[in-house]
Design a protein around this motif. Structure first.
Motif, mmCIF file in Angstrom:
data_model
loop_
_atom_site.group_PDB
_atom_site.id
_atom_site.type_symbol
_atom_site.label_atom_id
_atom_site.label_comp_id
_atom_site.label_asym_id
_atom_site.label_seq_id
_atom_site.Cartn_x
_atom_site.Cartn_y
_atom_site.Cartn_z
ATOM 1 N N LEU A 1 -16.580 55.002 -29.158
ATOM 2 C CA LEU A 1 -16.525 53.788 -29.949
ATOM 3 C C LEU A 1 -16.312 54.176 -31.527
ATOM 4 C CD1 LEU A 1 -19.459 51.646 -28.484
ATOM 5 C CD2 LEU A 1 -17.078 51.838 -27.812
ATOM 6 N N ILE A 2 -16.136 55.321 -31.723
ATOM 7 C CA ILE A 2 -16.167 55.777 -33.062
ATOM 8 C C ILE A 2 -14.910 56.791 -33.347
ATOM 9 C CG2 ILE A 2 -17.065 57.366 -34.902
ATOM 10 C CD1 ILE A 2 -19.963 56.663 -33.610
ATOM 11 N N ILE A 3 -14.694 57.685 -32.589
ATOM 12 C CA ILE A 3 -13.590 58.703 -33.044
ATOM 13 C C ILE A 3 -12.153 57.978 -32.819
ATOM 14 C CG2 ILE A 3 -12.277 60.726 -32.029
ATOM 15 C CD1 ILE A 3 -15.420 61.761 -31.276
ATOM 16 N N PRO A 4 -11.980 57.381 -31.655
ATOM 17 C CA PRO A 4 -10.297 56.656 -31.940
ATOM 18 C C PRO A 4 -10.000 55.910 -33.118
ATOM 19 C CG PRO A 4 -11.548 56.453 -29.567
ATOM 20 C CD PRO A 4 -12.439 56.739 -30.430
ATOM 21 N N THR A 5 -11.025 55.374 -33.649
ATOM 22 C CA THR A 5 -10.674 54.364 -34.670
ATOM 23 C C THR A 5 -11.393 54.793 -36.194
ATOM 24 O OG1 THR A 5 -12.469 52.939 -34.163
ATOM 25 C CG2 THR A 5 -10.364 52.361 -33.249
ATOM 26 N N CYS A 6 -11.670 55.992 -36.204
ATOM 27 C CA CYS A 6 -12.490 56.394 -37.381
ATOM 28 C C CYS A 6 -11.562 56.728 -38.638
ATOM 29 C CB CYS A 6 -12.904 57.997 -37.073
ATOM 30 S SG CYS A 6 -11.866 59.213 -36.730
ATOM 31 N N VAL A 7 -10.228 56.688 -38.687
ATOM 32 C CA VAL A 7 -9.590 56.595 -39.767
ATOM 33 C C VAL A 7 -8.414 55.435 -39.608
ATOM 34 C CG1 VAL A 7 -7.810 58.006 -40.864
ATOM 35 C CG2 VAL A 7 -9.601 59.173 -39.918
ATOM 36 N N SER A 8 -8.145 54.736 -40.627
ATOM 37 C CA SER A 8 -7.303 53.760 -40.543
ATOM 38 C C SER A 8 -6.143 54.019 -41.850
ATOM 39 C CB SER A 8 -7.957 52.303 -41.070
ATOM 40 O OG SER A 8 -7.084 51.179 -41.535
ATOM 41 N N ALA A 9 -5.150 53.695 -41.220
ATOM 42 C CA ALA A 9 -3.865 54.297 -42.072
ATOM 43 C C ALA A 9 -3.749 53.393 -43.350
ATOM 44 C CB ALA A 9 -2.533 54.382 -41.417
ATOM 45 N N PHE A 10 -3.820 52.112 -43.044
ATOM 46 C CA PHE A 10 -3.956 51.269 -44.115
ATOM 47 C C PHE A 10 -4.928 51.323 -45.281
ATOM 48 C CE2 PHE A 10 -5.764 47.470 -46.061
ATOM 49 C CZ PHE A 10 -4.431 46.896 -46.785
ATOM 50 N N ILE B 1 -13.939 49.942 -48.914
ATOM 51 C CA ILE B 1 -13.410 50.513 -47.771
ATOM 52 C C ILE B 1 -14.538 50.612 -46.903
ATOM 53 C CG2 ILE B 1 -12.204 52.399 -46.839
ATOM 54 C CD1 ILE B 1 -10.333 50.550 -48.116
ATOM 55 N N GLY B 2 -15.637 50.971 -47.355
ATOM 56 C CA GLY B 2 -16.914 51.185 -46.524
ATOM 57 C C GLY B 2 -17.165 49.667 -45.713
ATOM 58 N N LEU B 3 -17.130 48.576 -46.395
ATOM 59 C CA LEU B 3 -17.419 47.229 -46.089
ATOM 60 C C LEU B 3 -16.288 46.845 -44.891
ATOM 61 C CD1 LEU B 3 -19.081 44.669 -46.009
ATOM 62 C CD2 LEU B 3 -17.268 43.821 -47.638
ATOM 63 N N PHE B 4 -14.971 47.425 -45.088
ATOM 64 C CA PHE B 4 -14.036 46.998 -43.892
ATOM 65 C C PHE B 4 -14.441 47.765 -42.831
ATOM 66 C CE2 PHE B 4 -10.688 46.150 -47.391
ATOM 67 C CZ PHE B 4 -10.950 44.896 -47.413
ATOM 68 N N TYR B 5 -14.650 49.040 -42.812
ATOM 69 C CA TYR B 5 -15.099 49.991 -41.678
ATOM 70 C C TYR B 5 -16.205 49.364 -41.062
ATOM 71 C CZ TYR B 5 -11.790 53.900 -42.477
ATOM 72 O OH TYR B 5 -10.376 54.590 -42.634
#
Length: 307
Positions: A159-168, A214-218
């Protein structure tokens, strides 16, 4: 000049060079905003009221209470916090959100800093790779196979690793770092600061606004995510709160005393339990947002086109 004075005398004060809207326009806008706010606020009040109403009143009202008249009851909340599925899901969501934010901010900020420094080896190639990942999605099946190959199925790390970095988000952070005063960064380098110290003691303190947003988005993304858990998690004890919400509220599956950890006890009406679960899933974001709001406008507008 004469027209400006005449406009001000007629009571139409200029605001940013434009005449102030007349009374009918303001009344129409006010009515429109009141209607929109009512469409948002009244259902939310109904959810709160139903979760706090007494079981007898919920039953008499047929499952939905707009304004409780027979007092306030915390029976529904005591049931979902009795140590069953909802409590476990809340702990899972909290772990995924906190750990996910820490990992995502660390990777996003360091990658954004590296992409903003022109002397970074492979800067353009790495930036192009980030842009390609932003434009082209690998798809559901390849992503699932990668998660399976790394042995992450039925693991919270799926639930964390596949989406841990957003290109946007990386592009937004990079744009903010590029806009930092070059003189300040150069003076730090002249004083002997390494790249890491420049990033840690100058780059990050000057970028608190964008980091907060960005922290809020994540955080919102991790907290509200249920689809990845639906794909990768088979063990119900590892379900996040949003998957529990989808199962018992959206799909209407009846939640029993064994699921709540109160087997053998009389449960409140299902509607009250569902509304209580819904409130528990909403309250954390509502509590965090006011502390981030003052940074929100500056962080969101980072990298926007300026005229």
């Amino acid at each position: 000049m004469t027209n400006l004075v005449a406009t001000q005398r007629r009571g139409h004060t200029l605001v940013d060079g434009m005449p102030r809207p007349g009374c009918p326009e303001r009344v129409i806008k006010g009515i429109f905003l009141i209607v929109i706010c009512s469409l948002v606020v009244f259902p939310f009040i109904g959810v709160i009221s139903t979760s706090l109403a007494t079981p007898q009143e919920v039953t008499q009202a047929g499952g939905f209470v707009m304004f409780p008249t027979q007092g306030i009851s915390l029976t529904a909340y005591r049931s979902i916090f009795a140590g069953g599925t909802v409590t476990q899901a809340l702990l899972v969501s909290g772990f995924v959100t906190v750990v996910g934010i820490a990992i995502s901010l660390s990777l996003t900020c360091t990658l954004g800093w590296a992409l903003s420094r022109r002397r970074t080896v492979g800067n353009k190639a790495l930036l192009m790779l980030v842009l390609v990942s932003l434009l082209f999605n690998p798809g559901l099946i390849p992503t699932y196979l990668v998660v399976q190959q790394f042995g992450l199925l039925d693991s919270l790390w799926a639930l964390i690793i596949p989406t841990c970095v957003s290109a946007f988000n990386v592009i937004v952070v990079r744009a903010f770092f590029v806009g930092l005063p070059g003189e300040v960064l150069d003076s730090a380098m002249i004083d002997g600061a390494s790249e890491w110290k420049t990033f840690r003691y100058i780059g990050l303190p000057l970028s608190r606004a964008v980091v907060a947003v960005i922290g809020l988005f994540y955080g919102v993304s991790y907290w509200n995510s249920f689809f990845h858990a639906l794909l990768y998690i088979n063990d119900a004890s590892k379900w996040p709160l949003q998957l529990v919400l989808r199962t018992y509220v959206v799909n209407g599956v009846e939640i029993g005393g064994q699921d709540l950890g109160v087997a053998g006890e009389v449960l409140p009406p299902q509607t009250a339990i569902q509304m209580a679960i819904l409130m528990v899933s909403v309250i954390p974001i509502l509590c965090v947002y006011p502390f981030i709001q003052r940074h929100f406008a500056k962080g969101v507008l980072t990298g926007a086109v300026k005229g």
